[in-house]
Design an enzyme around this catalytic site. Structure first.
Site, PDB file in Angstrom:
ATOM      1  N   LYS A 135       0.840  -1.193   0.000  1.00  0.00           N
ATOM      2  CA  LYS A 135       0.000   0.000   0.000  1.00  0.00           C
ATOM      3  C   LYS A 135       0.880   1.249   0.000  1.00  0.00           C
ATOM      4  CE  LYS A 135      -4.263  -1.662   0.293  1.00  0.00           C
ATOM      5  NZ  LYS A 135      -5.361  -1.285  -0.600  1.00  0.00           N
ATOM      6  N   ASP A 166      -0.453  -0.488  -4.558  1.00  0.00           N
ATOM      7  CA  ASP A 166      -1.858  -0.085  -4.633  1.00  0.00           C
ATOM      8  C   ASP A 166      -1.986   1.321  -4.071  1.00  0.00           C
ATOM      9  OD1 ASP A 166      -4.577   0.172  -4.699  1.00  0.00           O
ATOM     10  OD2 ASP A 166      -5.010  -1.441  -3.284  1.00  0.00           O
ATOM     11  N   ASN A 168      -4.935   3.103  -4.409  1.00  0.00           N
ATOM     12  CA  ASN A 168      -6.356   3.354  -4.118  1.00  0.00           C
ATOM     13  C   ASN A 168      -6.864   4.661  -4.725  1.00  0.00           C
ATOM     14  OD1 ASN A 168      -5.721   1.632  -1.220  1.00  0.00           O
ATOM     15  ND2 ASN A 168      -7.500   1.065  -2.447  1.00  0.00           N
ATOM     16  N   GLU A 194      -1.743  -0.682  -8.967  1.00  0.00           N
ATOM     17  CA  GLU A 194      -3.194  -0.835  -8.894  1.00  0.00           C
ATOM     18  C   GLU A 194      -3.864   0.508  -8.632  1.00  0.00           C
ATOM     19  OE1 GLU A 194      -6.310  -3.115  -5.910  1.00  0.00           O
ATOM     20  OE2 GLU A 194      -4.417  -4.106  -6.426  1.00  0.00           O
ATOM     21  N   ASP A 217      -9.157  -1.400 -10.276  1.00  0.00           N
ATOM     22  CA  ASP A 217      -9.925  -1.982  -9.166  1.00  0.00           C
ATOM     23  C   ASP A 217     -11.213  -1.191  -8.983  1.00  0.00           C
ATOM     24  OD1 ASP A 217     -10.940  -3.075  -6.841  1.00  0.00           O
ATOM     25  OD2 ASP A 217      -9.369  -2.296  -5.537  1.00  0.00           O
ATOM     26  N   LYS A 241     -13.144  -8.537  -7.172  1.00  0.00           N
ATOM     27  CA  LYS A 241     -13.480  -8.811  -5.777  1.00  0.00           C
ATOM     28  C   LYS A 241     -14.920  -9.313  -5.724  1.00  0.00           C
ATOM     29  CE  LYS A 241     -10.181  -5.458  -3.965  1.00  0.00           C
ATOM     30  NZ  LYS A 241      -9.934  -4.250  -3.152  1.00  0.00           N
TER      31      LYS A 241
END
Length: 371
Positions: A135, A166, A168, A194, A217, A241
């Site tokens: 992250k 990632d 986000n 990501e 994502d 997911k």
């Protein structure tokens, strides 16, 4: 006790009260809805605890644990996924098909939250995984710490290990274009990044500017137009997911529609939710990368035995077995149960309304896929 009141079992939702407003019978075959509340082992996405509901029906247990910043409409797919697992009823209220099992073990990555470099190194070593998802970009001033964390992860993995990051969606286009090459060097090579930007058009523009592959994502699971990822050529890979996509059946259909290499990830689930992720990963025709399903160690406790702890960097595909003894230790308190009683009613209403809307007009189904 009045005719409309119902006795509530500790840690469980009042199923009778929920059924009174279940006009389409979504809960007809459900016999228990249990609320769990578990502390995290390290801060993750700003959270220190995780809670959700376990739903039991004729097919077994399902799990719905949308984050609390999701409204009822955004949470409806999570309920659909849990009901599919518990009842065997999939999108549009039709029986879910029997999905193939192409593989019996799923390679997984270790997930490294925004922790210090020593803790990051320890987590990689303890996991036994050869791929790490790190992250980044949690704060505006996090770049120096992100670099140190990536360097520590690379040191722990060695030169042959794979590192993915990632963000986000925390960067805008220009920031992503600046930061990714720096982090790529710190990691001595990134497998992919990501969701570097929240906007799908920015992802498409970024992909033209950088050589590091991009995975989508949120642009898939939170979008009203997930197929824009493919249409705009905005990503090299799709993150799937199960819960936010509405269940294994719909997630498989989404993978087919997107036509991109897929990586299956969890949503900080218990073993009940993770097992649905392994079912999805097992059914994909091609699975060329480690999946983000090795997250159970981020929870301080679990609800099932055996727990979905990776061994040798992989998880077996198997049905979970909920332990009532273990479950008793993580039952939510009365305040959290009451909050979930109200929230579940809103989720149920949102899912019912969405299915009714899609039945009237198929064009309203997100991505052309009914829920």
């Amino acid at each position: 006790m009045t005719p409309t009141s119902h006795a509530r079992i500790r840690g469980e939702l009042d199923l009778g009260a929920l059924r009174e407003n279940d006009r389409t019978g979504l809960l007809a075959d459900i016999d228990r809805i249990v609320v769990w509340d578990i502390a995290l082992t390290t801060r993750f996405r700003g959270l220190t605890r995780r809670d959700g509901v376990l739903i039991h029906g004729p097919a077994g247990w399902g799990e719905a644990a949308p984050f609390w910043d999701y409204n009822a409409d955004a949470s409806a797919p999570w309920l659909a996924a849990a009901l599919e697992a518990a009842t065997g009823i999939g999108p549009g209220g039709a029986p879910a098909p029997q999905h193939p099992v192409v593989r019996t073990h799923i390679p997984v990555n270790v997930t490294i939250p925004e922790v210090g470099e020593q803790r990051a190194r320890e987590m990689v070593v303890a996991s036994g995984c050869r791929t790490a998802k790190v992250k980044v970009a949690g704060r505006r001033d996090s770049m120096r710490k992100d670099i140190k964390r990536l360097e520590a992860v690379r040191d722990a993995l060695g030169p042959e290990g794979r590192i993915r990051i990632d963000a986000n969606g925390c960067w805008d286009l220009d920031a992503a274009a600046r930061h990714i090459p720096i982090l790529d060097r710190a990691a001595a090579g990134l497998e992919y990044v990501e969701q570097p930007c929240s906007d799908v058009h920015d992802l498409a523009a970024l992909r033209k500017r950088l050589s590091v592959p991009i995975a989508a994502d949120e642009s898939i699971r939170l979008s009203a137009d997930p197929l824009a990822v493919t249409r705009l050529r905005a990503a090299d890979l799709a993150i799937l997911k199960v819960a936010p996509l509405g269940g294994v059946t719909r997630a498989l259909a989404m993978a087919e529609q997107l036509g991109l290499p897929a990586v299956v990830s969890s949503s900080l689930d218990t073993t009940i939710g993770i097992s649905e992720g392994t079912r999805l990963a097992a059914a994909l025709p091609v699975l060329g990368r480690a999946c983000g399903l090795g997250t159970i160690r981020l929870l301080s406790r679990d609800v099932a035995v055996p727990s979905a702890i990776p061994a040798g960097g992989s998880l077996p595909v198997r049905a979970p077995h909920l332990s009532n003894a273990i479950l008793g230790a993580v039952l939510a308190g009365e305040e959290t149960v009451s909050q979930w009683q109200s929230r579940f009613a809103h989720m149920l209403g949102a899912l019912t309304a969405r299915r009714e809307r899609e039945a009237r007009d198929a064009s309203t189904a997100v991505g052309g896929l009914p829920i």
